[in-house]
Design a protein around this motif. Structure first.
Motif: not given
Length: 322
Positions: A267-293
């Motif tokens: 696990d420590s020597i492998t990295k995952e391409d998050l462009e293709f990740s699914v599930g709970s990890k997607a929320a980590v990279w979610e970009v908020k709508d700037p109009l809400l700021g």
């Protein structure tokens, strides 16, 4: 300890092969864990069986995590190792506990399957040691079938040696189990040494991070302690704690920890391409709508007073290599 002989080993450690070697009655250990009675059935090695159950649970968790890293290098190859380890631990529950009695006609066959699986699992981790060098592209039919056929060949050969030794045919004998000694004890040690050397070379030559070496060191340490405790101090431990546990308990615990370090290292020597990740990890990279700021004094968007994150902030490179 004489090469090719299980006499001294079986008098020290209660291995599953010991009731089938040496004499018609097998070889009894000098000291072994006391049994318990459950529903008028005697259960041998209860504490060790509990560790086997824990190992099954931990293996399922590790398999789920490995399968969740969809784009990690060697994912399909390494997960096969954990599948095989799961089956070994499941068989060990039936063999160590006496659920399958040693006097049963099927006990030699189950023990031969167990022996074959142990040898094949070490073969699996050995071949996984070469995956990082990309001699064959990981996850391809060539890589996977090379792994499967190699493990199947080792399983078949080890199963034949084991059942031939237990039944006394094909020139094999339970009184002189030299071939079984090589398959059961020497072959695993060779696989571990080769795997460790390959991974050290891989880390030193291809990775900038040296922390994975710590995972390797801990894994080797647990493996070594397991062997020493089982084959050198099992009787002493058993006598000291009045037969409540023996060396097999600590051997099983240390082997579980060694397998967990194999997972931690991978696990420590492998990295995952998050462009293709699914599930709970997607929320980590979610970009908020700037109009809400809210607009601050410098006409910059903010979230509760904090600067708005960039669209590509912390976005990892499209890289799927070690």
């Amino acid at each position: 300890m004489q090469f090719g002989s299980f006499d001294d080993i079986c008098r020290t450690a209660a291995l599953v092969v010991c009731p089938l070697l040496g004499t018609d009655q097998g070889i009894e250990p000098t000291c072994y864990s006391r049994n318990v009675e459950i529903a008028n059935n005697l259960i041998f090695q209860p504490s060790t069986c509990f560790v086997h159950i824990v190992a099954l649970i931990m293996t399922v968790i590790m398999i789920i995590h490995i399968r969740g890293k969809y784009t990690a290098v060697g994912r399909k190859e390494i997960v096969m190792f954990f599948y095989m380890y799961f089956v070994i631990e499941l068989l060990a529950i039936f063999l160590d506990s006496g659920i399958i009695p040693t006097a049963s006609d099927v006990y030699p066959w189950f023990t031969a399957v167990y022996t074959g699986l142990v040898a094949a699992t070490y073969c699996c981790i050995l071949i996984n040691g070469f995956v990082g060098f990309q001699f064959a592209e990981d996850g391809t039919p060539l890589s996977l079938w090379l792994l499967r056929l190699s493990c199947l060949a080792v399983f078949g050969a080890s199963f034949f040696v084991a059942i031939g030794t237990f039944k006394g045919f094909a020139g094999l004998s339970f009184t002189k189990p030299i071939a079984l000694y090589i398959v059961y004890l020497i072959w695993p040690a060779i696989c571990v040494v080769v795997y460790v050397v390959l991974q050290l070379v891989l880390v030193i030559r291809t990775l900038d991070d040296r922390w994975p070496i710590g995972d390797i060191v801990f894994g080797v340490a647990f493996f070594a302690v397991a062997q020493v405790v089982l084959f050198a101090f099992s009787v002493s431990i058993c006598d000291a704690v009045k037969h409540y546990i023996d060396g097999l308990f600590f051997f099983t615990v240390c082997m579980l920890l060694a397998v967990m370090m194999v997972y931690k290292y991978w696990d420590s020597i492998t990295k995952e391409d998050l462009e293709f990740s699914v599930g709970s990890k997607a929320a980590v990279w979610e970009v908020k709508d700037p109009l809400l700021g809210a607009m601050d004094e410098d006409d910059n968007f903010s979230y509760h007073g904090a600067p708005a994150p960039s669209l590509y902030h912390n976005y990892p490179p499209n890289n799927n290599h070690y």
